[in-house]
Write a protein that holds these residues in place. Sequence first.
Motif, PDB file in Angstrom:
ATOM      1  N   TYR A   1     -42.518 -51.367  24.916  1.00 41.62           N
ATOM      2  CA  TYR A   1     -42.547 -52.829  25.031  1.00 41.62           C
ATOM      3  C   TYR A   1     -42.030 -53.254  26.412  1.00 41.62           C
ATOM      4  CZ  TYR A   1     -41.550 -57.677  23.374  1.00 41.62           C
ATOM      5  OH  TYR A   1     -41.494 -59.052  23.203  1.00 41.62           O
ATOM      6  N   HIS A   2     -40.909 -52.672  26.827  1.00 45.18           N
ATOM      7  CA  HIS A   2     -40.288 -52.941  28.125  1.00 45.18           C
ATOM      8  C   HIS A   2     -41.260 -52.641  29.276  1.00 45.18           C
ATOM      9  CE1 HIS A   2     -37.475 -52.489  31.491  1.00 45.18           C
ATOM     10  NE2 HIS A   2     -37.777 -51.200  31.564  1.00 45.18           N
ATOM     11  N   LEU A   3     -41.907 -51.475  29.237  1.00 49.31           N
ATOM     12  CA  LEU A   3     -42.864 -51.116  30.295  1.00 49.31           C
ATOM     13  C   LEU A   3     -44.109 -51.992  30.222  1.00 49.31           C
ATOM     14  CD1 LEU A   3     -42.598 -47.208  30.176  1.00 49.31           C
ATOM     15  CD2 LEU A   3     -41.471 -48.797  31.766  1.00 49.31           C
ATOM     16  N   ASP A   4     -44.498 -52.356  29.016  1.00 57.64           N
ATOM     17  CA  ASP A   4     -45.636 -53.249  28.818  1.00 57.64           C
ATOM     18  C   ASP A   4     -45.377 -54.600  29.471  1.00 57.64           C
ATOM     19  OD1 ASP A   4     -48.143 -53.881  27.808  1.00 57.64           O
ATOM     20  OD2 ASP A   4     -47.421 -54.389  25.809  1.00 57.64           O
ATOM     21  N   ASN A   5     -44.123 -55.030  29.466  1.00 57.24           N
ATOM     22  CA  ASN A   5     -43.731 -56.268  30.155  1.00 57.24           C
ATOM     23  C   ASN A   5     -43.768 -56.103  31.666  1.00 57.24           C
ATOM     24  OD1 ASN A   5     -43.253 -57.728  27.831  1.00 57.24           O
ATOM     25  ND2 ASN A   5     -41.033 -57.521  27.895  1.00 57.24           N
ATOM     26  N   GLN A   6     -43.253 -54.972  32.152  1.00 55.80           N
ATOM     27  CA  GLN A   6     -43.044 -54.801  33.594  1.00 55.80           C
ATOM     28  C   GLN A   6     -44.315 -54.440  34.366  1.00 55.80           C
ATOM     29  OE1 GLN A   6     -39.886 -51.983  34.337  1.00 55.80           O
ATOM     30  NE2 GLN A   6     -38.365 -53.625  34.385  1.00 55.80           N
ATOM     31  N   ALA A   7     -45.176 -53.607  33.788  1.00 55.78           N
ATOM     32  CA  ALA A   7     -46.327 -53.073  34.525  1.00 55.78           C
ATOM     33  C   ALA A   7     -47.206 -54.146  35.168  1.00 55.78           C
ATOM     34  CB  ALA A   7     -47.157 -52.169  33.604  1.00 55.78           C
ATOM     35  N   PRO A   8     -47.560 -55.217  34.451  1.00 50.99           N
ATOM     36  CA  PRO A   8     -48.442 -56.224  35.068  1.00 50.99           C
ATOM     37  C   PRO A   8     -47.844 -56.909  36.287  1.00 50.99           C
ATOM     38  CG  PRO A   8     -48.421 -56.460  32.670  1.00 50.99           C
ATOM     39  CD  PRO A   8     -47.316 -55.511  33.024  1.00 50.99           C
ATOM     40  N   GLN A   9     -46.519 -56.917  36.412  1.00 49.39           N
ATOM     41  CA  GLN A   9     -45.884 -57.544  37.565  1.00 49.39           C
ATOM     42  C   GLN A   9     -46.221 -56.813  38.863  1.00 49.39           C
ATOM     43  OE1 GLN A   9     -41.655 -57.903  36.740  1.00 49.39           O
ATOM     44  NE2 GLN A   9     -42.058 -58.503  34.616  1.00 49.39           N
ATOM     45  N   SER A  10     -46.631 -55.529  38.744  1.00 52.62           N
ATOM     46  CA  SER A  10     -47.037 -54.741  39.920  1.00 52.62           C
ATOM     47  C   SER A  10     -48.535 -54.483  39.936  1.00 52.62           C
ATOM     48  CB  SER A  10     -46.300 -53.397  39.922  1.00 52.62           C
ATOM     49  OG  SER A  10     -44.902 -53.567  39.888  1.00 52.62           O
ATOM     50  N   GLY A  11     -49.260 -55.139  39.019  1.00 49.81           N
ATOM     51  CA  GLY A  11     -50.697 -54.910  38.939  1.00 49.81           C
ATOM     52  C   GLY A  11     -51.059 -53.720  38.080  1.00 49.81           C
TER      53      GLY A  11
ATOM     54  N   LEU B   1     -50.939 -46.518  32.412  1.00 52.00           N
ATOM     55  CA  LEU B   1     -50.308 -45.559  31.510  1.00 52.00           C
ATOM     56  C   LEU B   1     -50.936 -45.747  30.137  1.00 52.00           C
ATOM     57  CD1 LEU B   1     -48.096 -43.477  30.773  1.00 52.00           C
ATOM     58  CD2 LEU B   1     -46.574 -45.424  30.338  1.00 52.00           C
ATOM     59  N   VAL B   2     -51.628 -44.706  29.660  1.00 55.93           N
ATOM     60  CA  VAL B   2     -52.306 -44.782  28.359  1.00 55.93           C
ATOM     61  C   VAL B   2     -51.518 -43.958  27.345  1.00 55.93           C
ATOM     62  CG1 VAL B   2     -54.444 -44.429  27.086  1.00 55.93           C
ATOM     63  CG2 VAL B   2     -54.534 -45.005  29.525  1.00 55.93           C
TER      64      VAL B   2
ATOM     65  N   ASP C   1     -37.233 -48.338  34.853  1.00 55.39           N
ATOM     66  CA  ASP C   1     -38.080 -49.434  35.311  1.00 55.39           C
ATOM     67  C   ASP C   1     -39.386 -48.902  35.903  1.00 55.39           C
ATOM     68  OD1 ASP C   1     -36.337 -51.490  34.577  1.00 55.39           O
ATOM     69  OD2 ASP C   1     -35.154 -51.222  36.407  1.00 55.39           O
ATOM     70  N   TRP C   2     -40.441 -49.671  35.758  1.00 53.64           N
ATOM     71  CA  TRP C   2     -41.792 -49.305  36.196  1.00 53.64           C
ATOM     72  C   TRP C   2     -41.868 -49.190  37.718  1.00 53.64           C
ATOM     73  CZ3 TRP C   2     -46.370 -48.338  33.539  1.00 53.64           C
ATOM     74  CH2 TRP C   2     -47.570 -48.412  34.262  1.00 53.64           C
ATOM     75  N   ILE C   3     -42.341 -48.053  38.226  1.00 55.56           N
ATOM     76  CA  ILE C   3     -42.562 -47.880  39.674  1.00 55.56           C
ATOM     77  C   ILE C   3     -43.957 -47.287  39.924  1.00 55.56           C
ATOM     78  CG2 ILE C   3     -40.125 -47.634  40.300  1.00 55.56           C
ATOM     79  CD1 ILE C   3     -40.579 -44.567  40.371  1.00 55.56           C
TER      80      ILE C   3
ATOM     81  N   LEU D   1     -42.151 -39.444  32.087  1.00 52.99           N
ATOM     82  CA  LEU D   1     -42.448 -40.570  32.970  1.00 52.99           C
ATOM     83  C   LEU D   1     -41.612 -40.510  34.246  1.00 52.99           C
ATOM     84  CD1 LEU D   1     -42.747 -43.575  30.478  1.00 52.99           C
ATOM     85  CD2 LEU D   1     -44.531 -42.013  31.286  1.00 52.99           C
ATOM     86  N   LEU D   2     -40.363 -40.084  34.119  1.00 49.28           N
ATOM     87  CA  LEU D   2     -39.490 -39.971  35.286  1.00 49.28           C
ATOM     88  C   LEU D   2     -40.007 -38.904  36.251  1.00 49.28           C
ATOM     89  CD1 LEU D   2     -36.793 -40.892  36.589  1.00 49.28           C
ATOM     90  CD2 LEU D   2     -35.671 -39.057  35.312  1.00 49.28           C
ATOM     91  N   ALA D   3     -40.381 -37.758  35.725  1.00 48.34           N
ATOM     92  CA  ALA D   3     -40.847 -36.645  36.567  1.00 48.34           C
ATOM     93  C   ALA D   3     -42.134 -36.993  37.300  1.00 48.34           C
ATOM     94  CB  ALA D   3     -41.063 -35.401  35.712  1.00 48.34           C
TER      95      ALA D   3
END
Length: 430
Positions: A195-205, A174-175, A166-168, A155-157
């Motif tokens: 779980y953490h990314l599942d929380n963050q992703a919707p904040q950026s659409g 992301l499937v 953190d989600w950028i 994911l970082l690469a």
Amino acid sequence: MKAKINKKVKRILKWTLIIFLAYFIATSLYYGEGSFDERTGFSTFYWSGLDDLRRADKASGLLVNEQYPTFLDGTDGPYVFGDKYYVVTADNEIVEGNVDSSGLIIVNTGIEEFPSFSVNLRSSYATETYDYKMPEKLIAISDMEGNLTGFYSFLLANNVIDKKGDWIFGRGALVLNGDFFDRGTQVTPLLWFIYHLDNQAPQSGGKVHFILGNHEIKNLSGDASDGSFKYIEIAKRISGEKQWDKAIRYLYSEKSEMGKWLRSKNICEKIGSHVFVHGGLNRLHLRERFSLEEMNMIARKYMGKNTSALAGMNKRDEIITNTINSPYWDRRLNLDWKIKWTYKLNGIKVLETTEKDLDQILDFYGAEKIIIGHSIVHDISTGYNNKVIKIDVEHGEELSSGKTRGLLIQNNNYYKIKDLDAMKSWSTIM
């Protein structure tokens, strides 16, 4: 003359048998012999072998009609039940605490470059929908199997996350195409990271799609036979259950935060013109005219049920949940010779999906392609004239190994990507 030959043959057979038996006895004495019930953990007979005598971290000596011992193995957790959490320290001690009013927990990873991250617990978990529009960019990866290091590296690469985890990825998707449980030793922090990314992703659409595979379903049902024993031990300690399957079911039950979250996920989803499913879809799903919604509803109905609860179910439910035809078990879209022989040796008759069958399946679900994991391939690849994309590969377990690979769909182009510099490692697959 003939008698001499027969005598010589008998002598050879005799000494061959003696040597074989001596080898078997010697290896069993040194390396051990026996088995245990992977459901209950009960062993009628088990000998650890001389090589494991006096070990404190695994079964040692002779076990007759007793529970096979399991042990903690370093940092693990947290496991959250209501307002309580449990973590295992590096010294194999279990620490119990209360979740504070903010619902914030800290997860330690054991990765030097990414030692920890924080997670905000949700107050509720809405059931996921199953049909989505295609985003501008989509990355899919499958079968990480308790390997947070490789997942983080990938994911970082590919600019899905920053170094802090953190989600950028903006409005991208992301499937995760199933099997993030078992085999590896980073299962718990890996799940919390999703779980953490599942929380963050919707904040950026953006959106994380966690498609459940057979190993997620197995653990929810109490089957941890492919996992590290340390998860069985923590499950026994937290639940108070000695029987393995009962302990694991409790660990991922609706009483646990992780169990509630996992139950909100699907076994198959459609994104744009693509169906994502861990195992596959087959002619039985077409013949019975299962909708994606019904398949997800049936699977969710049996999540966390033990095997006795599956007996006597109706025909439709049985198709969706059994270990041959279920969307999270089916292998007909990647039926290589090893899988064929495994089925034959077990007396199971399974016919490979024909291209005509696949065309009818895709037409019924209004899709152009199906993306699968579950059945391992050498590299991200396609089949059935590019209508099937196979993404279960042997991932690397180190940072920037170049072995952790996934699929990128962007601007109607399909690329296989690695945990190396973004774009430099891209290569088209069709």
